[in-house]
Design an enzyme around this catalytic site. Structure first.
Site, mmCIF file in Angstrom:
data_model
loop_
_atom_site.group_PDB
_atom_site.id
_atom_site.type_symbol
_atom_site.label_atom_id
_atom_site.label_comp_id
_atom_site.label_asym_id
_atom_site.label_seq_id
_atom_site.Cartn_x
_atom_site.Cartn_y
_atom_site.Cartn_z
ATOM 1 N N LYS A 34 9.642 -9.224 19.911
ATOM 2 C CA LYS A 34 10.374 -9.115 18.652
ATOM 3 C C LYS A 34 9.865 -7.917 17.855
ATOM 4 O O LYS A 34 8.837 -7.315 18.180
ATOM 5 C CB LYS A 34 10.213 -10.404 17.845
ATOM 6 C CG LYS A 34 8.780 -10.706 17.434
ATOM 7 C CD LYS A 34 8.670 -12.034 16.711
ATOM 8 C CE LYS A 34 7.219 -12.309 16.305
ATOM 9 N NZ LYS A 34 7.075 -13.594 15.587
ATOM 10 N N ARG A 128 7.677 -24.306 9.001
ATOM 11 C CA ARG A 128 8.354 -23.013 8.955
ATOM 12 C C ARG A 128 9.749 -23.159 9.557
ATOM 13 O O ARG A 128 10.731 -23.251 8.843
ATOM 14 C CB ARG A 128 7.507 -21.955 9.686
ATOM 15 C CG ARG A 128 7.975 -20.535 9.451
ATOM 16 C CD ARG A 128 7.030 -19.522 10.055
ATOM 17 N NE ARG A 128 6.979 -19.583 11.520
ATOM 18 C CZ ARG A 128 6.338 -18.689 12.273
ATOM 19 N NH1 ARG A 128 5.664 -17.694 11.701
ATOM 20 N NH2 ARG A 128 6.340 -18.789 13.587
ATOM 21 N N TYR A 242 -5.951 12.427 -4.589
ATOM 22 C CA TYR A 242 -5.387 11.977 -5.849
ATOM 23 C C TYR A 242 -6.408 11.177 -6.658
ATOM 24 O O TYR A 242 -7.208 10.415 -6.111
ATOM 25 C CB TYR A 242 -4.154 11.101 -5.591
ATOM 26 C CG TYR A 242 -2.934 11.886 -5.177
ATOM 27 C CD1 TYR A 242 -2.331 12.791 -6.040
ATOM 28 C CD2 TYR A 242 -2.371 11.705 -3.913
ATOM 29 C CE1 TYR A 242 -1.200 13.500 -5.658
ATOM 30 C CE2 TYR A 242 -1.236 12.403 -3.517
ATOM 31 C CZ TYR A 242 -0.660 13.305 -4.404
ATOM 32 O OH TYR A 242 0.461 14.006 -4.024
ATOM 33 N N MET A 290 0.920 10.425 1.118
ATOM 34 C CA MET A 290 2.124 10.122 1.869
ATOM 35 C C MET A 290 2.084 10.698 3.276
ATOM 36 O O MET A 290 2.481 10.038 4.244
ATOM 37 C CB MET A 290 3.361 10.644 1.133
ATOM 38 C CG MET A 290 4.664 10.352 1.882
ATOM 39 S SD MET A 290 6.144 10.948 1.037
ATOM 40 C CE MET A 290 6.249 9.777 -0.313
#
Length: 345
Positions: A34, A128, A242, A290
Site C-alpha cells: 500500500k 479501527r 534560518y 525546503m
C-alpha cells in the site's frame, strides 16, 4: 546518480527480506504494498516479490489496487483493506480486486453486486476497522481470507498481543477452510503461534526491524542520498541557517546538501539528525530548509559532488527515524515525488 537527491531501491535486499520473514514466521509472506509500496514504488516491488514467490498482495485503497493490477497482470490476488465502500463494487470487480469486508453494509454491498472472492476483517481490540467478534457474519460464498491487526506488535511484552491473538483464534474458528492471516511485520517476530496460515508484512520487507530498531536478519532496501552542493568555512561566532539555528563555537566546515523538507526530510531532523558522509556519521546542523540541509564536515575532505546518505546501509532507517522523532513508516512514505526512484537488482 545524476539527480541532486535520489531514493535507491535494492530489489535484491527486498528479496532477501521476503525470504527471511518467511523463515522467521514459518508461513508464507503476503506482502503489503500500500501507499505505493511505502513510497518505494508498488509496481516494481510487487513484480520482484512475485518473482520470489509472492501470490497475494495487499493495498489500502481501490485506486491503488487498480493501478497495481494494471502493472502486474492477472496472476496475484490483490486485497483492498478499505473493503467495499459504497459504489465501489463495480470497480473492484472490474479490476479483479478482493475487498477485505469490514462492516455488514460492506458485505451486503459486495453480495448485491454479485459477490466473489473477498476477505473479512475481525477487530480484536484495535478499534479501527473490522467486525467485533460477536458481530462477525456467518460464513458466506466467496470468503477466502480472514484477517485481524495487532495494535502493539512492536511491543513484544505487551499483554495486548496475546489477548488479540486468542480473540482472533476463537473468532476464526467460525470460518473453516479460509486463509487465516493475523500477524503484521512486528507480529511475525512474536512466535509461531502468531503466524496462523500467512503473515502480512510491510515495513519489515523494506528494512525496518520489528521493534523500531535495526534487525540483523533484515537488509536495508532504500537508500536516500543527496549531493553536496557547496562546502564552506564558517568562522567561530557565525551562524548557519534560518533563525541562526546553529552557532559555530569554533571554526567549522559546513557542507550544504541537496535535500530538504520538499524532498521529504522532516523539518525537525536538525537537532538530532545525522548523515553518512565522507566515511563517517556527521551531524546535521541548523534548520532543515525546503531544498537543502547543512552538515558539519569539519576535519574531513568532503567535496562538492560527494553524496550524503540520509538513510541506507550506513545510516539505518530505524535510526534515522528515531533521530527525526518519527517512525520508519513515516520516513519512507514522506519521500516526495521530486526525488527519483532508482531500482537496483
Amino acid at each position: 546518480m545524476s539527480s541532486a537527491a535520489t531514493l535507491s531501491v535494492d530489489l535484491n535486499a527486498l528479496a532477501h527480506n521476503f525470504h527471511a520473514l518467511a523463515a522467521v514466521g514459518g508461513v508464507p509472506v503476503h506482502p503489503v504494498v500500500k501507499a505505493d509500496g511505502y513510497g518505494l514504488g508498488a509496481a516494481p516491488l510487487a513484480k520482484r516479490l512475485m518473482a520470489e514467490g509472492a501470490r497475494t498482495l495487499f493495498v489500502a485503497r481501490t485506486g491503488e489496487g487498480e493501478r497495481l493490477r494494471a502493472a502486474v497482470g492477472a496472476e496475484p490476488a490483490i486485497y483492498v483493506l478499505d473493503g467495499c465502500l459504497s459504489g465501489r463494487a463495480a470497480r473492484l470487480r472490474a479490476a479483479d480486486l478482493r475487498p477485505v469486508l469490514n462492516t455488514a453494509d460492506q458485505v451486503a454491498e459486495w453480495q448485491a453486486a454479485g459477490g466473489g472472492a473477498c476477505g473479512l476483517q475481525i477487530d480484536t481490540g484495535m478499534n479501527r476497522l473490522g467486525f467485533r467478534p460477536e458481530d462477525a457474519p456467518e460464513p458466506f460464498a466467496g470468503l477466502g481470507l480472514v484477517i485481524s491487526h495487532l495494535a502493539c506488535a512492536d511491543e513484544p511484552a505487551s499483554p495486548m498481543n496475546r489477548r488479540q491473538r486468542d480473540a482472533y483464534a476463537a473468532a476464526v474458528q467460525r470460518y473453516p477452510g479460509v486463509i487465516r492471516s493475523f500477524a503484521n511485520s512486528g507480529g511475525t517476530f512474536l512466535g509461531p503461534e502468531f503466524g496462523f496460515d500467512a503473515v502480512r508484512t510491510g515495513i519489515s520487507l523494506y528494512g525496518s526491524g520489528p521493534e523500531g530498531r535495526p534487525d540483523d536478519r533484515l537488509k536495508p532496501v532504500a537508500t536516500f542520498s543527496a549531493e553536496v552542493l557547496q562546502v564552506r568555512d564558517v568562522p567561530a561566532g557565525e551562524t548557519v541557517g534560518y533563525s541562526r539555528g546553529f552557532r559555530a563555537e569554533t571554526p567549522r566546515r559546513i557542507a550544504t546538501c541537496a535535500a530538504g523538507y520538499a524532498d521529504g526530510v522532516p523539518r525537525n531532523t536538525g537537532p538530532r539528525g545525522a548523515v553518512w558522509l565522507g566515511d563517517a556519521l556527521r551531524p546535521i546542523v541548523g534548520r532543515v530548509s525546503m531544498d537543502v540541509l547543512a552538515v558539519d564536515v569539519t576535519g574531513s575532505d568532503v567535496a562538492v559532488g560527494d553524496r550524503a546518505e540520509l538513510f541506507g546501509p550506513h545510516r539505518m532507517l530505524d535510526e534515522a527515524a528515531t533521530a527525526a522523532g518519527t517512525i520508519a513508516y513515516e520516513l519512507l512514505t514522506s519521500v516526495t515525488p521530486r526525488v527519483p526512484r532508482v531500482y537496483i537488482g
